[in-house]
Design an enzyme around this catalytic site. Structure first.
Site, PDB file in Angstrom:
ATOM      1  N   CYS A   1       0.871  -1.171   0.000  1.00 56.91           N
ATOM      2  CA  CYS A   1       0.000   0.000   0.000  1.00 56.91           C
ATOM      3  C   CYS A   1       0.909   1.223   0.000  1.00 56.91           C
ATOM      4  CB  CYS A   1      -0.959  -0.018   1.191  1.00 56.91           C
ATOM      5  SG  CYS A   1      -0.158   0.111   2.799  1.00 56.91           S
ATOM      6  N   ALA A   2       0.510   2.316   0.611  1.00 61.26           N
ATOM      7  CA  ALA A   2       1.310   3.538   0.533  1.00 61.26           C
ATOM      8  C   ALA A   2       2.614   3.428   1.303  1.00 61.26           C
ATOM      9  CB  ALA A   2       0.504   4.722   1.062  1.00 61.26           C
TER      10      ALA A   2
END
Length: 520
Positions: A466-467
């Site tokens: 994810c980020a």
């Protein structure tokens, strides 16, 4: 099942990463094309307006094509092989599905309860996707079709056909199967989706009617689900789909910016639904309070080291809205603090809502400035001053509450570890120095150390990100190392849930994933 849900949540975040820049462009473009702010320069006949309108319309690309973006983005994180080809297959079959669906409801719309002659948008339940008039299934429809294509791709892409049918193998074979699968799927959509749309309208009314309580519960759950990696699934339908407003809160707010900028009424009276996009207050006001509490409660001889850790990760939370680095420094050491953090996050957001302050406040200061403060400061500066006053008060509350709990229960937060359990947090400079001492000083060393900590190549099932987190499913958790190991190699820690490991890397996670996959 939890591993699959977490992987799905991480894959959804791939296209979401584009939203921050697109939001900044829309915010700046709206600022420079709003007459109440720019005066005569923003007259539609002026060259200034025309030039900035070009930039503004380009910024709308991401938000105007959200379903297509998610259709193409999901395979990047979910396909087990040949991700790029799966993206192409998902795109083509998504369009094929909507051509089928469009034709079905245009011919038998009355039977399915759909008025195909109605204008798209509004309460018609219709929309335009790639110039196809079809049912507005939003992001949910895009994810369903993309997920189905990913399954077909993973199942049939490597199917070996007779040599004389070789041209039909690979992506062509997936498309052939998907083509016929999409026909019954389109028929089911025509039956089911109009009823779901009615349910969505009812749910929308319930959420709106919940008022401040609804905002409190939503924000609390968004924070509380972070350890499980499921918060994306909670907020995405609200922010990017039609659960609350048409097109999602991000897109809808951006379209309303000129109207909001021209009005002197309270923000809440103009768009009360935007109270749900208030998850960022804990990032820009809460995280500094937490950092101050960590520094104040750290052992005197460790404060310098703790300060070197806290400054970059706190700035990351404030400016970029990425909180995992600071939250994961205490989440697994003292989960009680994280629950308190979630409660305070919900409380500050509800307080802002009650005093009439709403808007796109889910990211960091950069996103907030571009979509709120800069374009709307002219007529709403008093509310924003109140916002900062309330926020700074809550920063003090965070500091007092965290400091009190840390000292009372002797939580081993950064700088308070026992000497024999001293946790080493590396700054960027320390990490580079560490790498330079190794025989192989390439950037892949970090990924190699992560792979060692996860039990080696043969112990890896799949990987995505994810980020800020490298999300890895492993075969045997007994072969993996603990949280202290991952912090010792330069990561911010590691979240473990069964066989699902989430190594907290930071904003460079995409590059680290490439290095990690190369090792596999």
């Amino acid at each position: 099942m939890m591993q699959k849900i977490q992987k799905f949540g991480g894959a959804m975040f791939t296209p979401v990463l584009l939203f921050s820049f697109a939001g900044i462009i829309i915010g700046i473009g709206t600022l420079f094309t709003t007459q109440t702010i720019m005066g005569g320069l923003a007259d539609p006949s002026n060259l200034w307006f025309k030039c900035w309108n070009v930039v503004l319309q380009g910024g709308w690309t991401v938000f105007n094509q959200l379903p297509l973006l998610f259709v193409v983005g999901l395979p990047i994180g979910m396909a087990k092989k040949q991700n790029a080809r799966c993206c192409m297959e998902a795109f083509v079959l998504y369009l094929t599905f909507h051509y089928f669906l469009s034709t079905i409801i245009s011919q038998w719309g009355e039977f399915f309860g759909v008025d195909f002659s109605a204008q798209v948008g509004g309460t018609s339940g219709l929309t335009m996707i790639a110039n196809i008039k079809t049912l507005d299934m939003g992001m949910i429809g895009a994810l369903l079709i993309s997920g189905l294509v990913i399954y077909l791709h993973n199942r049939f892409f490597d199917t070996e056909l007779p040599e004389w049918l070789g041209t039909f193998s690979g992506s062509t074979f997936v498309f052939m199967i998907g083509f016929f699968v999409m026909i019954p799927v389109a028929v089911l959509a025509a039956f089911i989706w109009p009823k779901i749309q009615l349910g969505m309208h009812s749910f929308q009314g319930f959420v709106k009617g919940a008022g401040a309580l609804g905002v409190w519960v939503f924000i609390f759950l968004e924070r509380a689900l972070i350890p499980f990696g499921l918060h994306h699934i909670l907020y995405s339908p609200f922010y990017y789909d039609n659960v609350v407003v048409p097109g999602g809160l991000y897109s809808y707010w951006a379209t309303k910016l000129p109207e909001i900028a021209a009005s002197k009424a309270s923000l809440k009276s103009l768009l009360p639904e935007a109270g749900f996009t208030a998850t960022g207050y804990s990032k820009i006001f809460g995280c500094p309070g937490i950092a101050l509490a960590f520094y104040a409660t750290a052992k005197p001889e460790k404060r310098k080291k703790v300060l070197a850790l806290l400054i970059p990760i706190t700035l990351t939370a404030i400016l970029c809205g990425v909180t995992e680095p600071i939250e994961f420094t205490f989440l697994f050491i003292s989960p009680v603090l994280f629950v308190v953090h979630a409660l305070l996050a919900a409380t500050i957001s509800t307080t802002m809502y009650l005093v009439g302050i709403v808007g796109i406040f889910s990211g960091g200061a950069i996103e907030m400035a571009s979509l709120n403060w800069i374009p709307l400061m002219g007529n709403h500066w008093v509310q924003y001053l109140l916002q900062f006053a309330i926020g700074l008060c809550f920063t003090g509350i965070w500091f007092i509450v965290f400091r009190t709990l840390i000292l009372k229960f002797n939580f081993k937060t950064p700088g308070r570890e026992d000497e024999e359990e001293d946790i080493k947090f590396h700054s960027k400079a320390e990490y580079r120095e560490k790498k330079s001492d190794l025989k192989d000083s390439s950037k892949a060393v970090f990924a190699e150390n992560i792979l060692v900590g996860l039990g080696g190549r043969d112990n890896i099932v799949d990987v995505t990100n994810c980020a800020t987190r490298l999300r890895v499913n492993v075969k045997d958790p007994a072969l993996c190392k603990d949280d202290l190991y991952f912090k010792s190699i330069g990561a911010h820690g590691c979240s473990v849930n069964g066989k699902s490991y989430q190594v907290i890397v930071g904003l460079k996670v995409a590059r680290v994933r490439e290095d990690f996959e190369a090792l596999l």
